[in-house]
Design a protein around this motif. Structure first.
Motif, short mmCIF file in Angstrom:
data_model
loop_
_atom_site.label_atom_id
_atom_site.label_comp_id
_atom_site.label_asym_id
_atom_site.label_seq_id
_atom_site.Cartn_x
_atom_site.Cartn_y
_atom_site.Cartn_z
N SER A 32 0.71 -1.09 0.15
CA SER A 32 0.07 0.11 0.15
C SER A 32 0.84 1.42 0.00
N LYS A 66 -5.72 -1.49 -5.05
CA LYS A 66 -5.26 -0.34 -4.69
C LYS A 66 -3.67 -0.57 -4.16
N ASN A 67 -3.16 -1.82 -3.96
CA ASN A 67 -1.74 -1.78 -3.44
C ASN A 67 -0.95 -1.47 -4.85
#
Length: 103
Positions: A32, A66-67
């Motif tokens: 992240s 979303k990483n």
């Protein structure tokens, strides 16, 4: 005579390069932007901005969760380095064999 190279070092460019290095080792699940920010002691918004710049350069990609991870193109470039090292090693081994220096 020594040259002062520090005048050519940009803190923002160094931060982006450190962000790139932080992506290594997270090729599968990614990492992240918040974790990168924490690791690099910067803000999440700055880490995200750096990641977006890496993405624009084709060096990073954002996963559906979303990483972030190293972009496949960057991985292919790393494989080229390893292949060139292997080729050099084979040439050295061949030379050593011709001189009777094989293990």
């Amino acid at each position: 005579m020594t040259t002062d190279t520090q005048q050519y070092v940009s803190s923002s460019q160094q931060r982006v390069l450190n962000t790139l290095k932080a992506l290594f080792g997270h090729e599968s699940a990614g990492i992240s932007s918040k974790a990168i920010a924490s690791q690099l002691d910067t803000t999440n918004s700055q880490a995200y901005k750096d990641l977006m710049n890496l993405q624009a350069a084709g060096l990073a990609e954002q996963l559906p969760d979303k990483n972030w991870r190293i972009a496949p193109a960057m991985g292919r470039e790393a494989i080229k380095v390893m292949n060139n090292i292997d080729a050099a090693r084979r040439r050295l081994d061949e030379t050593a064999n011709r001189y009777g220096l094989a293990n």
